[in-house]
Write a protein that holds these residues in place. Structure first.
Motif, PDB file in Angstrom:
ATOM      1  N   TYR A   1     -69.037  59.320 -94.996  1.00 18.16           N
ATOM      2  CA  TYR A   1     -70.047  59.668 -94.165  1.00 18.16           C
ATOM      3  C   TYR A   1     -70.964  60.845 -94.495  1.00 18.16           C
ATOM      4  O   TYR A   1     -70.229  61.894 -94.757  1.00 18.16           O
ATOM      5  N   PRO A   2     -72.400  61.094 -94.299  1.00 14.03           N
ATOM      6  CA  PRO A   2     -72.752  62.243 -94.708  1.00 14.03           C
ATOM      7  C   PRO A   2     -72.525  63.390 -93.848  1.00 14.03           C
ATOM      8  O   PRO A   2     -72.724  64.654 -94.055  1.00 14.03           O
ATOM      9  N   ASN A   3     -72.069  63.173 -92.560  1.00 14.33           N
ATOM     10  CA  ASN A   3     -71.997  64.299 -91.678  1.00 14.33           C
ATOM     11  C   ASN A   3     -70.634  64.709 -91.411  1.00 14.33           C
ATOM     12  O   ASN A   3     -70.601  65.578 -90.440  1.00 14.33           O
ATOM     13  N   GLY A   4     -69.775  64.070 -91.805  1.00 13.89           N
ATOM     14  CA  GLY A   4     -68.340  64.638 -91.769  1.00 13.89           C
ATOM     15  C   GLY A   4     -67.191  63.615 -91.611  1.00 13.89           C
ATOM     16  O   GLY A   4     -67.178  62.661 -92.382  1.00 13.89           O
ATOM     17  N   LEU A   5     -66.122  63.819 -90.960  1.00 13.45           N
ATOM     18  CA  LEU A   5     -65.017  62.940 -90.739  1.00 13.45           C
ATOM     19  C   LEU A   5     -65.205  61.987 -89.605  1.00 13.45           C
ATOM     20  O   LEU A   5     -65.533  62.279 -88.533  1.00 13.45           O
ATOM     21  N   GLY A   6     -64.873  60.719 -89.789  1.00  8.93           N
ATOM     22  CA  GLY A   6     -64.860  59.633 -88.975  1.00  8.93           C
ATOM     23  C   GLY A   6     -63.660  59.033 -88.831  1.00  8.93           C
ATOM     24  O   GLY A   6     -62.624  59.476 -89.597  1.00  8.93           O
ATOM     25  N   LEU A   7     -63.479  57.951 -87.754  1.00  9.61           N
ATOM     26  CA  LEU A   7     -62.212  57.376 -87.559  1.00  9.61           C
ATOM     27  C   LEU A   7     -62.535  55.900 -87.619  1.00  9.61           C
ATOM     28  O   LEU A   7     -63.586  55.426 -87.133  1.00  9.61           O
ATOM     29  N   ARG A   8     -61.579  55.260 -88.375  1.00  7.03           N
ATOM     30  CA  ARG A   8     -61.934  53.652 -88.322  1.00  7.03           C
ATOM     31  C   ARG A   8     -60.571  53.046 -87.819  1.00  7.03           C
ATOM     32  O   ARG A   8     -59.353  53.458 -87.908  1.00  7.03           O
ATOM     33  N   VAL A   9     -60.796  52.174 -87.128  1.00  8.13           N
ATOM     34  CA  VAL A   9     -59.821  51.118 -86.673  1.00  8.13           C
ATOM     35  C   VAL A   9     -59.716  49.829 -87.283  1.00  8.13           C
ATOM     36  O   VAL A   9     -61.011  49.173 -87.263  1.00  8.13           O
ATOM     37  N   LYS A  10     -58.698  49.244 -87.902  1.00  2.59           N
ATOM     38  CA  LYS A  10     -58.590  48.175 -88.431  1.00  2.59           C
ATOM     39  C   LYS A  10     -57.615  47.220 -87.524  1.00  2.59           C
ATOM     40  O   LYS A  10     -56.645  47.946 -87.275  1.00  2.59           O
ATOM     41  N   ARG A  11     -57.731  45.685 -87.611  1.00  2.00           N
ATOM     42  CA  ARG A  11     -57.039  44.987 -87.085  1.00  2.00           C
ATOM     43  C   ARG A  11     -56.578  43.848 -87.945  1.00  2.00           C
ATOM     44  O   ARG A  11     -57.323  43.418 -88.816  1.00  2.00           O
ATOM     45  N   ILE A  12     -55.195  44.043 -88.206  1.00  3.19           N
ATOM     46  CA  ILE A  12     -54.417  43.021 -89.221  1.00  3.19           C
ATOM     47  C   ILE A  12     -53.581  42.049 -88.809  1.00  3.19           C
ATOM     48  O   ILE A  12     -52.550  42.490 -88.104  1.00  3.19           O
ATOM     49  N   PRO A  13     -53.753  40.884 -88.860  1.00  2.25           N
ATOM     50  CA  PRO A  13     -52.719  39.817 -88.507  1.00  2.25           C
ATOM     51  C   PRO A  13     -51.198  40.165 -89.052  1.00  2.25           C
ATOM     52  O   PRO A  13     -51.348  40.275 -90.192  1.00  2.25           O
ATOM     53  N   LEU A  14     -50.173  40.059 -88.249  1.00  2.81           N
ATOM     54  CA  LEU A  14     -48.778  40.116 -88.850  1.00  2.81           C
ATOM     55  C   LEU A  14     -48.590  39.419 -90.116  1.00  2.81           C
ATOM     56  O   LEU A  14     -47.971  39.666 -90.810  1.00  2.81           O
ATOM     57  N   SER A  15     -49.212  38.169 -90.101  1.00  4.97           N
ATOM     58  CA  SER A  15     -48.906  36.922 -91.118  1.00  4.97           C
ATOM     59  C   SER A  15     -49.373  37.645 -92.303  1.00  4.97           C
ATOM     60  O   SER A  15     -48.970  37.278 -93.458  1.00  4.97           O
ATOM     61  N   GLU A  16     -50.556  38.477 -92.327  1.00  4.92           N
ATOM     62  CA  GLU A  16     -51.110  38.779 -93.423  1.00  4.92           C
ATOM     63  C   GLU A  16     -50.132  40.077 -93.990  1.00  4.92           C
ATOM     64  O   GLU A  16     -50.119  40.310 -95.420  1.00  4.92           O
ATOM     65  N   LEU A  17     -49.728  40.710 -93.124  1.00  7.63           N
ATOM     66  CA  LEU A  17     -48.801  41.906 -93.654  1.00  7.63           C
ATOM     67  C   LEU A  17     -47.731  41.449 -94.327  1.00  7.63           C
ATOM     68  O   LEU A  17     -46.947  41.959 -94.964  1.00  7.63           O
ATOM     69  N   TYR A  18     -47.228  40.215 -93.656  1.00 10.56           N
ATOM     70  CA  TYR A  18     -45.678  39.496 -94.270  1.00 10.56           C
ATOM     71  C   TYR A  18     -45.926  38.606 -95.358  1.00 10.56           C
ATOM     72  O   TYR A  18     -45.147  38.510 -96.049  1.00 10.56           O
ATOM     73  N   SER A  19     -47.532  38.631 -95.723  1.00 12.48           N
ATOM     74  CA  SER A  19     -47.732  37.609 -96.773  1.00 12.48           C
ATOM     75  C   SER A  19     -47.389  38.227 -98.383  1.00 12.48           C
ATOM     76  O   SER A  19     -47.059  39.364 -98.480  1.00 12.48           O
TER      77      SER A  19
END
Length: 356
Positions: A338-356
């Motif tokens: 981002y041009p103005n500084g530090l941002g926050l991101r939230v991601k949603r990941i299915p557990l099935s994808e983490l265990y793949s």
């Protein structure tokens, strides 16, 4: 962009240079709250003015409300408030922890209690009675199975006379562990420090995290400038700690976060080194990529890696982790996008994808 779906970006602006260091909690009615540090003004430095803000999701983390400001540093005549943790306290109350900063001589974690699911808050209780500069990272407070509340901090000496200038700050962290056995009303300090001499290190043992492995056994890890996370163990639920040693988790001077997936496996999120594919982020902190790995209590080393973010023009750190019925939510700081500084991101990941 890595695995998962981005469900929220809290971007900075010219008058809001930084959004960072958040934590999640699911309320009794199923809403998920996300509380974070919102820096107001023309700078996003650690000593800039920050507020504690809240957002909510009513659909499992897919969509989010606008900000509601919970606390201002003016409420405490403080310079700054930041780095939140949210937990369900023994007895069912909501516990909100964050740092109140008056200067290098006095920055300590406080517990705010809500008996009505984050609508109102009782007067705060300080978790560290002796004044000093104690770093408690976001999403670090853990309630053990026996009800003990644990607060892992790093103490930093003040080595100058000016309580506000950076040249008075000693960056070498000394882990100090606080705990409460009465629901957070009174606090005690561990009997010893997880201390080790690290010749040549400018970081010492910074930004600790803690996790309960099994009954009476805690695992604590620390950010260092020595190429990996260091680790220490307690076999009496935090009263005493072993001498820290290098862990199997490589890392630059950047924090790691670990949570247990629904009483099963462990999930770690961190920045590995050496620099991924030989690349560095522009900040020079090597905080890219951001990866996660699932592993077991009896084998504390990374297994298959999943890349969350992999942009060598940016950096990612200070992770909050939360689980829904079928997914994991990750909230983390983003620099360089981002041009103005530090941002926050939230991601949603299915557990099935983490265990793949």
């Amino acid at each position: 962009m890595g695995i998962g779906r981005t469900v929220m970006d809290i971007t900075p602006s010219a008058t809001n240079r930084r959004n960072s260091e958040g934590a999640f909690l699911t309320l009794e009615d199923g809403r998920i709250v996300f509380v974070y540090s919102k820096f107001i003004g023309e700078t996003g430095a650690d000593d800039a003015k920050a507020y504690i803000a809240k957002r909510e999701s009513c659909d499992g983390g897919f969509t989010w409300s606008d900000d509601v400001i919970l606390f201002s540093p003016d409420d405490f005549n403080a310079l700054n408030i930041m780095s939140v943790s949210l937990v369900r306290l023994p007895g069912g109350d909501v516990g909100l922890f964050f740092l109140i900063r008056y200067g290098w001589h006095d920055t300590r974690p406080y517990l705010f209690r809500s008996k009505d699911e984050c609508k109102t808050w009782e007067s705060p209780v300080c978790c560290a009675y002796g004044p000093g500069y104690y770093v408690l990272n976001n999403d670090r407070v853990v309630v053990l199975k026996n009800g003990r509340i644990t607060v892992p901090t790093a103490y930093h000496r003040m080595r100058g006379n000016d309580t506000r200038k950076w040249n008075s700050f000693d960056g070498r962290g000394i882990p100090v562990f606080f705990y409460s056995d009465d629901g957070g009303y009174t606090w005690q300090e561990s009997d010893n420090y997880a201390y080790v001499s690290l010749p040549g290190s400018k970081s010492g043992l910074q930004e600790p995290g803690v996790l309960e492995l099994y009954e009476n056994c805690l695992w604590q890890w620390f950010r260092t400038d020595l190429g990996c996370q260091y680790q220490s163990f307690s076999y009496d639920n935090g009263k005493t700690w072993s001498v820290p040693v290098p862990s199997m988790f490589s890392g630059p001077q950047s924090p790691m976060s670990v949570k247990r997936i629904k009483d099963r496996d462990l999930l770690a999120v961190y920045n590995p080194v050496p620099a991924y594919n030989g690349r560095r982020d522009k900040s020079g902190w090597d905080r890219t990529p951001l990866v996660c790995t699932i592993f077991r209590d009896n084998d504390l080393r990374p297994q298959k890696l999943h890349v969350l973010e992999d942009n060598n023009s940016a950096g990612y750190c200070y992770i909050a982790i939360h689980f829904t019925e079928d997914a994991a939510l990750f909230g983390y700081s983003v620099s360089g996008e981002y041009p103005n500084g530090l941002g926050l991101r939230v991601k949603r990941i299915p557990l099935s994808e983490l265990y793949s």
